[in-house]
Design a protein around this motif. Structure first.
Motif, PDB file in Angstrom:
ATOM      1  N   GLU A  67       0.774  -1.190   0.016  1.00  0.00           N
ATOM      2  CA  GLU A  67       0.082   0.150   0.134  1.00  0.00           C
ATOM      3  C   GLU A  67       0.857   1.109   0.008  1.00  0.00           C
ATOM      4  OE1 GLU A  67      -3.723   1.897   2.630  1.00  0.00           O
ATOM      5  OE2 GLU A  67      -3.762  -0.282   2.298  1.00  0.00           O
ATOM      6  N   ARG A  68       0.502   2.059  -0.870  1.00  0.00           N
ATOM      7  CA  ARG A  68       1.449   3.232  -1.028  1.00  0.00           C
ATOM      8  C   ARG A  68       0.951   4.495  -0.221  1.00  0.00           C
ATOM      9  NH1 ARG A  68       1.903   7.413  -5.723  1.00  0.00           N
ATOM     10  NH2 ARG A  68       3.952   8.454  -5.077  1.00  0.00           N
ATOM     11  N   VAL A  69       1.880   5.179   0.283  1.00  0.00           N
ATOM     12  CA  VAL A  69       1.484   6.439   1.146  1.00  0.00           C
ATOM     13  C   VAL A  69       1.835   7.883   0.373  1.00  0.00           C
ATOM     14  CG1 VAL A  69       2.131   7.562   3.136  1.00  0.00           C
ATOM     15  CG2 VAL A  69       2.306   5.337   3.422  1.00  0.00           C
ATOM     16  N   TYR A  70       0.885   8.452   0.032  1.00  0.00           N
ATOM     17  CA  TYR A  70       1.067   9.890  -0.427  1.00  0.00           C
ATOM     18  C   TYR A  70       1.622  10.813   0.310  1.00  0.00           C
ATOM     19  CZ  TYR A  70      -1.188   6.901  -4.126  1.00  0.00           C
ATOM     20  OH  TYR A  70      -1.541   6.063  -4.966  1.00  0.00           O
ATOM     21  N   GLN A  71       2.498  11.809  -0.164  1.00  0.00           N
ATOM     22  CA  GLN A  71       2.564  12.901   0.371  1.00  0.00           C
ATOM     23  C   GLN A  71       1.526  14.083   0.005  1.00  0.00           C
ATOM     24  OE1 GLN A  71       5.358  13.661   2.476  1.00  0.00           O
ATOM     25  NE2 GLN A  71       5.773  11.324   2.092  1.00  0.00           N
ATOM     26  N   SER A  72       1.322  15.134   1.006  1.00  0.00           N
ATOM     27  CA  SER A  72       0.234  15.931   0.948  1.00  0.00           C
ATOM     28  C   SER A  72       0.375  16.762  -0.606  1.00  0.00           C
ATOM     29  CB  SER A  72      -0.031  16.918   2.032  1.00  0.00           C
ATOM     30  OG  SER A  72       1.222  17.791   2.128  1.00  0.00           O
ATOM     31  N   GLN A  73       1.614  17.114  -0.848  1.00  0.00           N
ATOM     32  CA  GLN A  73       1.954  17.964  -1.974  1.00  0.00           C
ATOM     33  C   GLN A  73       1.400  17.283  -3.231  1.00  0.00           C
ATOM     34  OE1 GLN A  73       4.282  17.163   0.223  1.00  0.00           O
ATOM     35  NE2 GLN A  73       5.081  18.965   1.257  1.00  0.00           N
ATOM     36  N   GLU A  74       1.703  15.810  -3.163  1.00  0.00           N
ATOM     37  CA  GLU A  74       1.182  14.981  -4.384  1.00  0.00           C
ATOM     38  C   GLU A  74      -0.295  15.014  -4.426  1.00  0.00           C
ATOM     39  OE1 GLU A  74       2.100  10.750  -6.220  1.00  0.00           O
ATOM     40  OE2 GLU A  74       2.962  11.186  -4.171  1.00  0.00           O
ATOM     41  N   VAL A  75      -0.971  14.852  -3.216  1.00  0.00           N
ATOM     42  CA  VAL A  75      -2.377  14.708  -3.337  1.00  0.00           C
ATOM     43  C   VAL A  75      -2.949  15.906  -3.907  1.00  0.00           C
ATOM     44  CG1 VAL A  75      -4.354  14.409  -1.799  1.00  0.00           C
ATOM     45  CG2 VAL A  75      -2.243  12.959  -1.469  1.00  0.00           C
ATOM     46  N   ARG A  85      -1.733  18.117  -5.845  1.00  0.00           N
ATOM     47  CA  ARG A  85      -1.227  18.260  -7.053  1.00  0.00           C
ATOM     48  C   ARG A  85      -2.229  17.587  -7.998  1.00  0.00           C
ATOM     49  NH1 ARG A  85       1.690  15.316  -9.815  1.00  0.00           N
ATOM     50  NH2 ARG A  85       3.088  14.573  -7.975  1.00  0.00           N
ATOM     51  N   LYS A  86      -2.432  16.287  -7.643  1.00  0.00           N
ATOM     52  CA  LYS A  86      -3.333  15.249  -8.492  1.00  0.00           C
ATOM     53  C   LYS A  86      -4.586  15.696  -8.278  1.00  0.00           C
ATOM     54  CE  LYS A  86      -0.511  11.132  -8.204  1.00  0.00           C
ATOM     55  NZ  LYS A  86      -0.577   9.630  -8.827  1.00  0.00           N
ATOM     56  N   LEU A  87      -5.072  16.283  -7.144  1.00  0.00           N
ATOM     57  CA  LEU A  87      -6.540  17.051  -7.168  1.00  0.00           C
ATOM     58  C   LEU A  87      -6.889  18.369  -7.779  1.00  0.00           C
ATOM     59  CD1 LEU A  87      -7.469  15.468  -3.820  1.00  0.00           C
ATOM     60  CD2 LEU A  87      -8.092  14.425  -5.991  1.00  0.00           C
ATOM     61  N   ALA A  88      -5.599  18.915  -8.047  1.00  0.00           N
ATOM     62  CA  ALA A  88      -5.560  20.060  -8.518  1.00  0.00           C
ATOM     63  C   ALA A  88      -6.069  21.201  -7.480  1.00  0.00           C
ATOM     64  CB  ALA A  88      -6.615  20.330 -10.143  1.00  0.00           C
ATOM     65  N   LEU A  89      -5.431  21.016  -6.395  1.00  0.00           N
ATOM     66  CA  LEU A  89      -6.140  21.814  -5.192  1.00  0.00           C
ATOM     67  C   LEU A  89      -5.076  23.144  -5.100  1.00  0.00           C
ATOM     68  CD1 LEU A  89      -6.900  19.124  -2.563  1.00  0.00           C
ATOM     69  CD2 LEU A  89      -8.663  20.568  -3.891  1.00  0.00           C
ATOM     70  N   ASP A  90      -4.100  23.196  -5.885  1.00  0.00           N
ATOM     71  CA  ASP A  90      -3.118  24.241  -5.631  1.00  0.00           C
ATOM     72  C   ASP A  90      -3.542  25.273  -6.721  1.00  0.00           C
ATOM     73  OD1 ASP A  90      -1.709  23.212  -3.520  1.00  0.00           O
ATOM     74  OD2 ASP A  90      -0.367  22.087  -4.927  1.00  0.00           O
ATOM     75  N   ASP A  91      -4.350  24.914  -7.890  1.00  0.00           N
ATOM     76  CA  ASP A  91      -4.863  25.974  -8.826  1.00  0.00           C
ATOM     77  C   ASP A  91      -5.459  27.282  -8.333  1.00  0.00           C
ATOM     78  OD1 ASP A  91      -3.610  24.296 -10.268  1.00  0.00           O
ATOM     79  OD2 ASP A  91      -5.508  23.333 -10.903  1.00  0.00           O
TER      80      ASP A  91
END
Length: 75
Positions: free
Chosen positions: A59-67, A69-75
């Motif tokens: 099972e993979r652990v994701y860093q908050s920055q990656e999440v 970015r993938k969810l386009a929350l930094d736009d």
């Protein structure tokens, strides 16, 4: 299911006091304690299973920055 358990006088006294303070019967209070205790143990076991999967790489652990970015929350 009915079970018989032996409690120390101290635990009996604490239960009686708690039942009185919460205006619940001993049966109701003990049922609540068992249900909450089971839920806590089940949650602990689930967390242990997840931890083992992460440690084994299953099972993979994701860093908050990656999440973000993938969810386009930094736009």
């Amino acid at each position: 299911m009915n079970q018989v358990i032996t409690l120390s006088p101290d635990i009996e006294k604490r239960l009686a006091l708690l039942a009185s303070r919460t205006d619940r019967s001993l049966e109701e209070l003990l049922s609540m304690i068992v249900i909450e205790g089971l839920s806590e143990i089940e949650a602990d076991l689930a967390a242990d299973e997840i931890e083992a999967r992460v440690a084994s790489g299953a099972e993979r652990v994701y860093q908050s920055q990656e999440v973000r970015r993938k969810l386009a929350l930094d736009d």
